[in-house]
Design a protein around this motif. Structure first.
Motif, PDB file in Angstrom:
ATOM      1  N   LYS A   1       0.813  -1.222   0.000  1.00  0.00           N
ATOM      2  CA  LYS A   1       0.000   0.000   0.000  1.00  0.00           C
ATOM      3  C   LYS A   1       0.848   1.274   0.000  1.00  0.00           C
ATOM      4  O   LYS A   1       0.336   2.357  -0.221  1.00  0.00           O
ATOM      5  N   LEU A   2       2.124   1.155   0.256  1.00  0.00           N
ATOM      6  CA  LEU A   2       3.006   2.320   0.339  1.00  0.00           C
ATOM      7  C   LEU A   2       3.642   2.614  -1.028  1.00  0.00           C
ATOM      8  O   LEU A   2       4.854   2.624  -1.178  1.00  0.00           O
ATOM      9  N   ARG A   3       2.851   2.887  -2.007  1.00  0.00           N
ATOM     10  CA  ARG A   3       3.314   3.079  -3.395  1.00  0.00           C
ATOM     11  C   ARG A   3       4.210   4.315  -3.553  1.00  0.00           C
ATOM     12  O   ARG A   3       4.982   4.389  -4.484  1.00  0.00           O
ATOM     13  N   GLU A   4       4.099   5.294  -2.669  1.00  0.00           N
ATOM     14  CA  GLU A   4       4.886   6.518  -2.789  1.00  0.00           C
ATOM     15  C   GLU A   4       6.159   6.482  -1.945  1.00  0.00           C
ATOM     16  O   GLU A   4       6.810   7.500  -1.757  1.00  0.00           O
TER      17      GLU A   4
ATOM     18  N   THR B   1       9.932  -3.476  -7.231  1.00  0.00           N
ATOM     19  CA  THR B   1       9.249  -2.903  -8.398  1.00  0.00           C
ATOM     20  C   THR B   1       7.889  -2.308  -8.052  1.00  0.00           C
ATOM     21  O   THR B   1       7.368  -1.508  -8.821  1.00  0.00           O
ATOM     22  N   ILE B   2       7.340  -2.663  -6.893  1.00  0.00           N
ATOM     23  CA  ILE B   2       6.036  -2.107  -6.511  1.00  0.00           C
ATOM     24  C   ILE B   2       6.149  -0.687  -5.947  1.00  0.00           C
ATOM     25  O   ILE B   2       5.140  -0.077  -5.618  1.00  0.00           O
ATOM     26  N   TYR B   3       7.386  -0.188  -5.856  1.00  0.00           N
ATOM     27  CA  TYR B   3       7.628   1.172  -5.359  1.00  0.00           C
ATOM     28  C   TYR B   3       8.253   1.999  -6.489  1.00  0.00           C
ATOM     29  O   TYR B   3       9.472   2.167  -6.547  1.00  0.00           O
ATOM     30  N   PRO B   4       7.461   2.557  -7.381  1.00  0.00           N
ATOM     31  CA  PRO B   4       8.000   3.264  -8.546  1.00  0.00           C
ATOM     32  C   PRO B   4       8.791   4.528  -8.211  1.00  0.00           C
ATOM     33  O   PRO B   4       9.614   4.968  -9.008  1.00  0.00           O
ATOM     34  N   LEU B   5       8.600   5.110  -7.038  1.00  0.00           N
ATOM     35  CA  LEU B   5       9.299   6.344  -6.668  1.00  0.00           C
ATOM     36  C   LEU B   5      10.542   6.092  -5.812  1.00  0.00           C
ATOM     37  O   LEU B   5      11.196   7.038  -5.373  1.00  0.00           O
ATOM     38  N   LEU B   6      10.873   4.843  -5.586  1.00  0.00           N
ATOM     39  CA  LEU B   6      11.980   4.478  -4.709  1.00  0.00           C
ATOM     40  C   LEU B   6      13.306   5.039  -5.217  1.00  0.00           C
ATOM     41  O   LEU B   6      13.686   4.831  -6.362  1.00  0.00           O
TER      42      LEU B   6
ATOM     43  N   GLU C   1      17.132  -9.704 -10.813  1.00  0.00           N
ATOM     44  CA  GLU C   1      16.985  -9.062 -12.123  1.00  0.00           C
ATOM     45  C   GLU C   1      15.909  -7.975 -12.116  1.00  0.00           C
ATOM     46  O   GLU C   1      16.021  -6.988 -12.822  1.00  0.00           O
ATOM     47  N   ASN C   2      14.865  -8.136 -11.303  1.00  0.00           N
ATOM     48  CA  ASN C   2      13.767  -7.167 -11.329  1.00  0.00           C
ATOM     49  C   ASN C   2      14.168  -5.778 -10.838  1.00  0.00           C
ATOM     50  O   ASN C   2      13.441  -4.812 -11.031  1.00  0.00           O
ATOM     51  N   ILE C   3      15.339  -5.660 -10.246  1.00  0.00           N
ATOM     52  CA  ILE C   3      15.791  -4.337  -9.789  1.00  0.00           C
ATOM     53  C   ILE C   3      16.058  -3.419 -10.991  1.00  0.00           C
ATOM     54  O   ILE C   3      16.050  -2.205 -10.859  1.00  0.00           O
ATOM     55  N   ARG C   4      16.251  -4.024 -12.160  1.00  0.00           N
ATOM     56  CA  ARG C   4      16.492  -3.243 -13.378  1.00  0.00           C
ATOM     57  C   ARG C   4      15.353  -2.269 -13.673  1.00  0.00           C
ATOM     58  O   ARG C   4      15.563  -1.225 -14.281  1.00  0.00           O
ATOM     59  N   SER C   5      14.156  -2.586 -13.235  1.00  0.00           N
ATOM     60  CA  SER C   5      13.008  -1.707 -13.514  1.00  0.00           C
ATOM     61  C   SER C   5      12.813  -0.627 -12.445  1.00  0.00           C
ATOM     62  O   SER C   5      11.858   0.136 -12.511  1.00  0.00           O
ATOM     63  N   CYS C   6      13.712  -0.526 -11.500  1.00  0.00           N
ATOM     64  CA  CYS C   6      13.656   0.528 -10.474  1.00  0.00           C
ATOM     65  C   CYS C   6      14.490   1.722 -10.956  1.00  0.00           C
ATOM     66  O   CYS C   6      15.555   2.027 -10.412  1.00  0.00           O
ATOM     67  N   ALA C   7      14.003   2.377 -11.981  1.00  0.00           N
ATOM     68  CA  ALA C   7      14.752   3.423 -12.673  1.00  0.00           C
ATOM     69  C   ALA C   7      15.106   4.633 -11.812  1.00  0.00           C
ATOM     70  O   ALA C   7      16.050   5.355 -12.115  1.00  0.00           O
TER      71      ALA C   7
END
Length: 183
Positions: free
Chosen positions: A3-6, A24-29, A44-50
């Protein structure tokens, strides 16, 4: 914590974590601190944490290059800590990590980017009293710069402790007056 998306920072140091959770569930991380755990590889999924800028995985169990390869995709990563991992003992470790992640400015707590190093060198020259020449490589510029008075502190904190070394005139008068009275 879905629930903490931000969420922008996660710190879970000293928790015996064995795997990096799905971030990846935290797009603002922007910052992840998972130091002093039991992590052996980066998923590997850390690649999408731009948006990641800071990754601290110090004192874990990371021992090979394949384990940190996903970090190559993080083009905004500027601060990485792997200090205390077995991979740090590899020959050419520092140079290879910097080559893998060109955006880095800080590796294992040590800042190394060229802009910072140039500013640091200029500060050293100013503090030593030797300024850079103003007009190329001529001797006049060097002499003029070398004769400049040293830079004085701008605020009390920068000049902390200076009263003991160089007492001001008022303090000197007080000391002299006290000495005369005692005699």
């Amino acid at each position: 914590m879905p629930k903490l998306r931000e969420l922008t920072k996660i710190s879970a140091a000293h928790n015996r974590i064995k795997a990096v959770p799905d971030l990846t569930i935290y797009p603002l991380l922007k910052e992840v601190r998972l130091n002093d755990n039991k992590i052996a590889s980066i998923p590997e999924n850390i690649r999408s944490c731009a948006n990641l800028r800071v990754v601290d995985l110090g004192n874990n169990l990371i021992e090979d290059w394949v384990s940190i390869a996903p970090l190559q995709s993080l083009t905004g990563l500027d601060n990485l800590n792997l200090k205390g991992n077995p991979i740090c003992a590899e020959k050419g470790y520092r140079d290879r990590v910097i080559e893998m992640i060109p955006s880095l400015r800080v590796l294992d707590g040590e800042r190394f980017d060229q802009r910072f190093l140039k500013r640091k060198e200029k500060r050293k020259l100013k503090e030593s009293g030797a300024m850079e020449p103003t007009g190329g490589d001529n001797a006049e510029g060097v002499v003029a710069a070398a004769t400049q008075p040293p830079v004085r502190p701008r605020n009390k904190q920068q000049g902390a402790g200076s009263k003991e070394r160089q007492p001001n005139a008022k303090r000197q008068r007080t000391l002299r007056t006290d000495t005369k009275r005692e005699i």
